[in-house]
Design a protein around this motif. Structure first.
Motif, PDB file in Angstrom:
ATOM      1  N   ARG A  64       0.834  -1.209   0.000  1.00 20.42           N
ATOM      2  CA  ARG A  64       0.000   0.000   0.000  1.00 20.42           C
ATOM      3  C   ARG A  64       0.868   1.258   0.000  1.00 20.42           C
ATOM      4  O   ARG A  64       0.614   2.225  -0.729  1.00 20.42           O
ATOM      5  CB  ARG A  64      -0.919  -0.023   1.217  1.00 20.42           C
ATOM      6  CG  ARG A  64      -1.979   1.058   1.233  1.00 20.42           C
ATOM      7  CD  ARG A  64      -2.465   1.340   2.628  1.00 20.42           C
ATOM      8  NE  ARG A  64      -1.387   1.792   3.488  1.00 20.42           N
ATOM      9  CZ  ARG A  64      -0.864   3.007   3.451  1.00 20.42           C
ATOM     10  NH1 ARG A  64      -1.301   3.904   2.576  1.00 20.42           N
ATOM     11  NH2 ARG A  64       0.104   3.343   4.271  1.00 20.42           N
ATOM     12  N   ARG A  65       1.929   1.253   0.812  1.00 18.95           N
ATOM     13  CA  ARG A  65       2.808   2.424   0.935  1.00 18.95           C
ATOM     14  C   ARG A  65       3.572   2.705  -0.366  1.00 18.95           C
ATOM     15  O   ARG A  65       3.695   3.852  -0.792  1.00 18.95           O
ATOM     16  CB  ARG A  65       3.793   2.213   2.080  1.00 18.95           C
ATOM     17  CG  ARG A  65       4.678   3.427   2.365  1.00 18.95           C
ATOM     18  CD  ARG A  65       5.659   3.142   3.482  1.00 18.95           C
ATOM     19  NE  ARG A  65       6.679   2.170   3.095  1.00 18.95           N
ATOM     20  CZ  ARG A  65       6.781   0.947   3.592  1.00 18.95           C
ATOM     21  NH1 ARG A  65       5.910   0.504   4.490  1.00 18.95           N
ATOM     22  NH2 ARG A  65       7.739   0.128   3.170  1.00 18.95           N
ATOM     23  N   GLU A  67       2.672   1.933  -3.418  1.00 16.33           N
ATOM     24  CA  GLU A  67       1.746   2.522  -4.385  1.00 16.33           C
ATOM     25  C   GLU A  67       1.564   4.006  -4.100  1.00 16.33           C
ATOM     26  O   GLU A  67       1.606   4.840  -5.014  1.00 16.33           O
ATOM     27  CB  GLU A  67       0.384   1.829  -4.332  1.00 16.33           C
ATOM     28  CG  GLU A  67      -0.602   2.436  -5.340  1.00 16.33           C
ATOM     29  CD  GLU A  67      -2.029   1.958  -5.167  1.00 16.33           C
ATOM     30  OE1 GLU A  67      -2.418   1.048  -5.909  1.00 16.33           O
ATOM     31  OE2 GLU A  67      -2.745   2.505  -4.299  1.00 16.33           O
ATOM     32  N   GLU A  68       1.374   4.355  -2.847  1.00 20.84           N
ATOM     33  CA  GLU A  68       1.128   5.748  -2.472  1.00 20.84           C
ATOM     34  C   GLU A  68       2.325   6.640  -2.778  1.00 20.84           C
ATOM     35  O   GLU A  68       2.177   7.758  -3.282  1.00 20.84           O
ATOM     36  CB  GLU A  68       0.790   5.802  -0.979  1.00 20.84           C
ATOM     37  CG  GLU A  68       0.387   7.173  -0.478  1.00 20.84           C
ATOM     38  CD  GLU A  68       0.006   7.134   0.993  1.00 20.84           C
ATOM     39  OE1 GLU A  68       0.867   7.424   1.833  1.00 20.84           O
ATOM     40  OE2 GLU A  68      -1.155   6.763   1.282  1.00 20.84           O
ATOM     41  N   GLU A  69       3.533   6.135  -2.498  1.00 22.87           N
ATOM     42  CA  GLU A  69       4.737   6.944  -2.666  1.00 22.87           C
ATOM     43  C   GLU A  69       5.331   6.835  -4.059  1.00 22.87           C
ATOM     44  O   GLU A  69       6.154   7.670  -4.455  1.00 22.87           O
ATOM     45  CB  GLU A  69       5.778   6.528  -1.620  1.00 22.87           C
ATOM     46  CG  GLU A  69       5.313   6.774  -0.187  1.00 22.87           C
ATOM     47  CD  GLU A  69       6.298   6.258   0.849  1.00 22.87           C
ATOM     48  OE1 GLU A  69       7.302   5.617   0.464  1.00 22.87           O
ATOM     49  OE2 GLU A  69       6.062   6.506   2.051  1.00 22.87           O
ATOM     50  N   ARG A  95      -4.126  -1.250  -5.554  1.00 25.13           N
ATOM     51  CA  ARG A  95      -5.573  -1.269  -5.808  1.00 25.13           C
ATOM     52  C   ARG A  95      -5.975  -2.339  -6.824  1.00 25.13           C
ATOM     53  O   ARG A  95      -7.012  -2.987  -6.666  1.00 25.13           O
ATOM     54  CB  ARG A  95      -6.025   0.110  -6.287  1.00 25.13           C
ATOM     55  CG  ARG A  95      -6.076   1.164  -5.185  1.00 25.13           C
ATOM     56  CD  ARG A  95      -6.280   2.542  -5.754  1.00 25.13           C
ATOM     57  NE  ARG A  95      -5.095   2.996  -6.487  1.00 25.13           N
ATOM     58  CZ  ARG A  95      -5.119   3.997  -7.382  1.00 25.13           C
ATOM     59  NH1 ARG A  95      -6.255   4.603  -7.670  1.00 25.13           N
ATOM     60  NH2 ARG A  95      -3.999   4.375  -7.978  1.00 25.13           N
TER      61      ARG A  95
END
Length: 371
Positions: A64-65, A67-69, A95
């Motif tokens: 998740r991290r 993907e976000e960064e 996602r």
């Protein structure tokens, strides 16, 4: 079950999974009139906590991290396999697999009282508890099996006919006597697991097959190994991973099946359990994947596959592109006008029949066999 996330998402311009797959299946099925609104369910995106029934919390958070960064440090790359050539960083890298996983998790609930579900966005059978592997960031097949079990299916048969061995699923269930695992896969191909001798506690049946496996040999495998083994096991649910990379036109294997071989196995397995979850998997030629998996849905939902596609379905196939691969330069006409491949029969080689016989001899000794 499907989602629009697959339509605009790609692993990158030169990755094998740059090609459209799930969106093609949805478009073809709808153009054929096979997917009315009441037969379609949008795939939910699995929440991080739901994924930790098998994946480690640290890995889910890392995925998740990143993907976000949009980046992975060296420690995360080494520990979790994120940001590699096979498992690149791309905008939907959490996602998208979480959507495929959400569909398989929900399928286990929806199948509590029986039925059939197709999740073409599933089949990510290489994912490990704490790392991405082989284009697979999560293992929706494992999560789907666990969801089926949580919803009343005590004995589950998993059949995998992808060109690559189901190493992640075997890692999860090799020691579970209530899960039957059958895999056919090309020998001496990544991930170089799934030897004929691998047994777990006796419910693992690995059949490595030689190059140029043909329809005749796959039918022999179906009739002498897959069907008798599943019948003897008497499952409460069947999960089938139907990777399209074992067909002749796929660039990542050297097998020579037609899509008829896949449909023949699917139709023969369907009557053997009240619950059936059909997954996608590998497949890297957009025409062969779209045609095979749309045909899967036809078989699963009792539709007749026509000899010639209607204009709307033909337009879907003519609009596909396969940039950067020689197979996309001059596609044969039948890739546009039909779903069904010409049959690809051939000799039954001893190296196939002998291995099938060796595995079939073990069926009577399966622990917990239902007579």
């Amino acid at each position: 079950m499907g989602s629009e996330i697959y339509r605009g998402s790609s692993y990158g311009a030169w990755h094998p999974l740059r090609v459209p797959r799930v969106s093609t299946v949805l478009d073809l099925a709808r153009s054929m009139g096979w997917l009315p609104p009441e037969r379609f369910r949008a795939s939910p995106r699995a929440k991080p906590a739901a994924l930790t029934i098998w994946h480690t919390p640290d890995y889910v958070e890392a995925l998740r991290r990143v993907e976000e960064e949009g980046a992975a440090d060296e420690a995360t790359k080494m520990r979790h396999g994120l940001g590699t050539v096979s498992n690149p960083i791309f905008p939907e890298m959490f996602r998208r697999p979480a959507t495929g996983a959400g569909a398989s998790l929900l399928a286990g609930e929806l199948l509590r009282h029986g039925g059939r579900i197709h999740n073409p966005g599933g089949g990510t059978h290489h994912g490990m508890p704490d790392r991405a592997s082989g284009f697979c960031y999560l293992n929706d097949a494992v999560l789907g099996i666990l969801s089926l079990r949580r919803n009343g299916a005590a004995r589950i048969a998993y059949i995998d006919i992808d060109a690559h061995h189901m190493d992640g699923v075997e890692h999860a269930f090799a020691e579970d006597p209530d899960t039957l695992l059958i895999s056919t896969h090309e020998e001496r191909r990544w991930p170089f697991t799934g030897a004929l001798e691998d047994r777990g506690v006796g419910q693992v049946f690995n059949l490595p097959v030689p190059r140029a496996l043909n329809d005749t040999e796959m039918a022999h495998t179906r009739d002498r190994l897959i069907l008798p083994t599943v019948e003897a096991f008497a499952p409460d649910a069947i999960v089938m991973q139907c990777g399209a990379d074992a067909v002749e036109e796929d660039p990542l294997s050297r097998l020579t099946l037609s899509n008829n071989a896949h449909w023949g196995i699917l139709s023969a397995l369907m009557p053997l359990s009240p619950r059936f979850l059909l997954l996608g998997g590998g497949g890297y030629n957009p025409w062969s994947v779209g045609r095979l998996w749309t045909g899967n849905w036809a078989v699963l939902s009792d539709q007749e596959i026509p000899d010639r596609l209607p204009p709307g379905a033909e337009a879907v196939l003519r609009n596909l592109r396969f940039e950067g691969n020689s197979r996309g330069r001059n596609p044969p006409e039948h890739w546009f006008t039909t779903l069904r491949d010409p049959a690809r029969p051939g000799p039954l080689r001893a190296e196939v029949s002998d291995r099938v016989s060796a595995l079939a001899a073990r069926v009577g000794a399966m622990p917990g066999r239902v007579l």
